[in-house]
Design a protein around this motif. Sequence first.
Motif, PDB file in Angstrom:
ATOM      1  N   ARG A 186      11.017  13.244 -46.900  1.00 52.95           N
ATOM      2  CA  ARG A 186      10.304  13.114 -45.616  1.00 52.95           C
ATOM      3  C   ARG A 186       9.392  11.908 -45.699  1.00 52.95           C
ATOM      4  O   ARG A 186       8.614  11.762 -46.637  1.00 52.95           O
ATOM      5  CB  ARG A 186       9.477  14.349 -45.309  1.00 52.95           C
ATOM      6  CG  ARG A 186       8.700  14.216 -43.991  1.00 52.95           C
ATOM      7  CD  ARG A 186       8.025  15.509 -43.610  1.00 52.95           C
ATOM      8  NE  ARG A 186       7.261  15.403 -42.403  1.00 52.95           N
ATOM      9  CZ  ARG A 186       7.751  15.490 -41.165  1.00 52.95           C
ATOM     10  NH1 ARG A 186       9.024  15.678 -40.986  1.00 52.95           N
ATOM     11  NH2 ARG A 186       6.958  15.395 -40.120  1.00 52.95           N
ATOM     12  N   SER A 211       6.625   9.896 -43.265  1.00 50.74           N
ATOM     13  CA  SER A 211       5.863   9.962 -42.014  1.00 50.74           C
ATOM     14  C   SER A 211       4.760   8.920 -42.068  1.00 50.74           C
ATOM     15  O   SER A 211       4.179   8.651 -43.115  1.00 50.74           O
ATOM     16  CB  SER A 211       5.277  11.359 -41.798  1.00 50.74           C
ATOM     17  OG  SER A 211       4.355  11.670 -42.810  1.00 50.74           O
ATOM     18  N   ASN A 227       1.746   6.886 -39.259  1.00 49.51           N
ATOM     19  CA  ASN A 227       1.212   6.687 -37.910  1.00 49.51           C
ATOM     20  C   ASN A 227       0.117   5.629 -37.932  1.00 49.51           C
ATOM     21  O   ASN A 227      -0.592   5.453 -38.908  1.00 49.51           O
ATOM     22  CB  ASN A 227       0.712   7.993 -37.302  1.00 49.51           C
ATOM     23  CG  ASN A 227      -0.417   8.625 -38.078  1.00 49.51           C
ATOM     24  OD1 ASN A 227      -0.519   8.455 -39.271  1.00 49.51           O
ATOM     25  ND2 ASN A 227      -1.264   9.361 -37.388  1.00 49.51           N
ATOM     26  N   LYS A 266       3.900   6.384 -34.042  1.00 50.74           N
ATOM     27  CA  LYS A 266       4.247   7.375 -35.059  1.00 50.74           C
ATOM     28  C   LYS A 266       5.707   7.215 -35.473  1.00 50.74           C
ATOM     29  O   LYS A 266       6.555   6.848 -34.666  1.00 50.74           O
ATOM     30  CB  LYS A 266       4.029   8.787 -34.528  1.00 50.74           C
ATOM     31  CG  LYS A 266       2.585   9.086 -34.237  1.00 50.74           C
ATOM     32  CD  LYS A 266       2.390  10.465 -33.691  1.00 50.74           C
ATOM     33  CE  LYS A 266       0.913  10.640 -33.384  1.00 50.74           C
ATOM     34  NZ  LYS A 266       0.625  11.811 -32.643  1.00 50.74           N
ATOM     35  N   THR A 306       8.589   9.422 -38.078  1.00 46.99           N
ATOM     36  CA  THR A 306       8.944  10.485 -39.016  1.00 46.99           C
ATOM     37  C   THR A 306      10.427  10.378 -39.331  1.00 46.99           C
ATOM     38  O   THR A 306      11.224   9.986 -38.477  1.00 46.99           O
ATOM     39  CB  THR A 306       8.657  11.897 -38.478  1.00 46.99           C
ATOM     40  OG1 THR A 306       9.370  12.083 -37.262  1.00 46.99           O
ATOM     41  CG2 THR A 306       7.185  12.115 -38.251  1.00 46.99           C
ATOM     42  N   ASP A 307      10.780  10.709 -40.558  1.00 45.32           N
ATOM     43  CA  ASP A 307      12.166  10.660 -41.007  1.00 45.32           C
ATOM     44  C   ASP A 307      12.371  11.801 -41.988  1.00 45.32           C
ATOM     45  O   ASP A 307      11.695  11.878 -43.007  1.00 45.32           O
ATOM     46  CB  ASP A 307      12.437   9.311 -41.685  1.00 45.32           C
ATOM     47  CG  ASP A 307      13.871   9.130 -42.122  1.00 45.32           C
ATOM     48  OD1 ASP A 307      14.528  10.125 -42.484  1.00 45.32           O
ATOM     49  OD2 ASP A 307      14.335   7.990 -42.115  1.00 45.32           O
ATOM     50  N   ASP A 308      13.285  12.719 -41.671  1.00 42.30           N
ATOM     51  CA  ASP A 308      13.655  13.814 -42.559  1.00 42.30           C
ATOM     52  C   ASP A 308      15.110  13.624 -42.945  1.00 42.30           C
ATOM     53  O   ASP A 308      15.969  13.456 -42.069  1.00 42.30           O
ATOM     54  CB  ASP A 308      13.500  15.169 -41.857  1.00 42.30           C
ATOM     55  CG  ASP A 308      12.062  15.511 -41.612  1.00 42.30           C
ATOM     56  OD1 ASP A 308      11.332  15.716 -42.597  1.00 42.30           O
ATOM     57  OD2 ASP A 308      11.647  15.567 -40.437  1.00 42.30           O
TER      58      ASP A 308
END
Length: 180
Positions: free
Chosen positions: A32, A34, A36, A55, A57-59
């Motif tokens: 993960r 993240s 911002n 922001k 995010t990358d999962d």
Amino acid sequence: MDLNFKVTSIKPFIGYAIADNQIIGLKFGYSRISGNIDNFSLNIEDLELALKDIKYTDDSYSFNFFYRSYIGLDSHGLFGLFNETSVGYNTGSARFSRGDGENLKYTDTSINQLRIGINPGIAISIMQNVGAEVSFGVAGFTYNWEKQKKSNGETGKLTNSGANFKINLLNINIGLTVCF
């Protein structure tokens, strides 16, 4: 300047010794990323830059089959070199957004990747049945396909492939192994 960035990754694996100094196995992974930017401003003479409410995010999840062979460096088996060849599949999703409330704009991306990799490394025996290892990516082939959707309804697709034959300093793996 008010910004945050976090990377979390866990990649357990299980292997089976098919012969002396030869292992086959499976690796699983979760990562993960993240970040911002709540507020960033820069003002230099005639140049003014301001960023706010951004922001990312990358999962992602990975599944790999690997073959690893070892070469001992000392007669006691404390130090060794290894080479790992792997075939794997990665999948995940990412979101890049800016603004908030009614001004929120975003792009959602679904990511898929097939890859073949070669990762050499060094293994050190810490105590009986426990070792530490360090490896890094040297060569690999990848095929990626992605789908994107923006907040305004626009969609897009991207496919690409590539090969690399160099030491990747961003792909350093440090791990602990326990043998049963």
